[in-house]
Design an enzyme around this catalytic site. Structure first.
Site, mmCIF file in Angstrom:
data_model
loop_
_atom_site.group_PDB
_atom_site.id
_atom_site.type_symbol
_atom_site.label_atom_id
_atom_site.label_comp_id
_atom_site.label_asym_id
_atom_site.label_seq_id
_atom_site.Cartn_x
_atom_site.Cartn_y
_atom_site.Cartn_z
ATOM 1 N N ALA A 1 0.850 -1.183 0.000
ATOM 2 C CA ALA A 1 0.000 0.000 0.000
ATOM 3 C C ALA A 1 0.890 1.238 0.000
ATOM 4 C CB ALA A 1 -0.907 -0.009 1.224
ATOM 5 N N GLY B 1 -0.335 -4.944 0.819
ATOM 6 C CA GLY B 1 -1.548 -4.795 0.027
ATOM 7 C C GLY B 1 -1.450 -5.463 -1.331
ATOM 8 N N GLU C 1 3.499 -5.866 7.198
ATOM 9 C CA GLU C 1 2.911 -4.722 7.901
ATOM 10 C C GLU C 1 3.411 -4.593 9.336
ATOM 11 O OE1 GLU C 1 -0.098 -5.845 4.710
ATOM 12 O OE2 GLU C 1 1.202 -6.920 6.115
#
Length: 258
Positions: free
Chosen positions: A65, A109, A132
């Site tokens: 992301a 992502g 993450e």
């Protein structure tokens, strides 16, 4: 529709959607979410589209992301905007098959985007990961849920807690991807798979997708009942009659999606 962050090409019943943010290794931002959701919605109602191939670049399917966009946001902003929610909903609503053709990095992502697809064909240079934890957060587009269902609790915990990457060989062995091919053959392989799907009865294809997805969302008993009922229901279609007659006559079926 003109897109800024993706390229859409429709040819021979296949919609090829390519992420196109090369300077950011195809990182997923709000614009990508908006445009991917719009492209899927358009493909869903386009009778010329019978399957979709989603890909990135040779270097990165999507490297995560867009951290720059998210870094200063508050909980209230993320929650009220339902950040990434529309992308998840777009895939859940999409009834036609989507193949992810993954080369290079599919991280965070990007890994979750590939997991939203119906199956993944990976180049031998592909690397998957949910790092993450290194940012002080957790996966937010299904990583803890879809990855665990595919590779099991132990490997999922390992990837989410350590942030380590999984290479293509391990990904295939673990059930994350359906097949691994040399990078140079990735797109021909993915397009050939999509073409093969496009030749089938679209009614049956959509039922298959619905039935397989149901297996993750219900008990075995309910799933078996659902499968049996849709199996019975397909005997009301012209394509079932054509498919079985073609088999008996030793010829290729001519499906008409009816």
């Amino acid at each position: 529709m003109a897109y800024e962050t993706i390229i859409v090409d429709i040819e021979d019943d296949i919609a090829l959607i390519q992420l196109n943010r090369p300077d950011a290794l195809n990182a997923i931002n709000s614009k990508v979410v908006e445009e991917l959701a719009a492209a899927l919605a358009a493909a869903d109602v386009n009778d010329k589209v019978r399957a979709v191939v989603l890909t990135g670049s040779e270097k990165a399917f999507a490297a995560g992301a867009d951290i720059r966009e998210m870094s200063e946001k508050s909980f209230v902003e993320m929650f009220t905007e339902d950040f990434f929610g529309p992308l998840n909903e777009a895939f859940l609503k999409f009834r036609k098959p989507v193949i992810a053709a993954v080369s290079g990095y599919a991280l965070g992502g990007g890994c979750e985007l590939a997991l939203m697809c119906d199956f993944i064909i990976a180049a031998d240079n592909a690397k998957f990961g949910q790092p993450e934890i290194n940012l002080g957060v957790v996966a937010g587009i299904g990583g803890t849920q879809r990855l665990t269902r595919l590779v099991g609790k132990s490997k999922s915990m390992d990837m989410h807690l350590t942030g380590r990457f999984m290479d293509a060989t391990e990904a295939e062995r673990s059930g994350l991807v359906s097949r691994v091919v040399p990078a140079i053959k990735l797109m021909p392989e993915a397009m050939a798979a999509a073409k093969k799907i496009a030749e089938k009865s679209q009614v049956a294809v959509m039922v298959v997708k619905e039935a397989v997805n149901r297996s993750y969302e219900t008990t075995l008993r309910e799933g078996l009942l659902f499968e049996r009922r849709v199996f019975h229901a397909l005997f009301a279609t012209e394509d079932q009659k054509e498919g079985m007659q073609a088999f008996l006559e030793k010829r290729e079926p001519q499906f008409r999606d009816r």
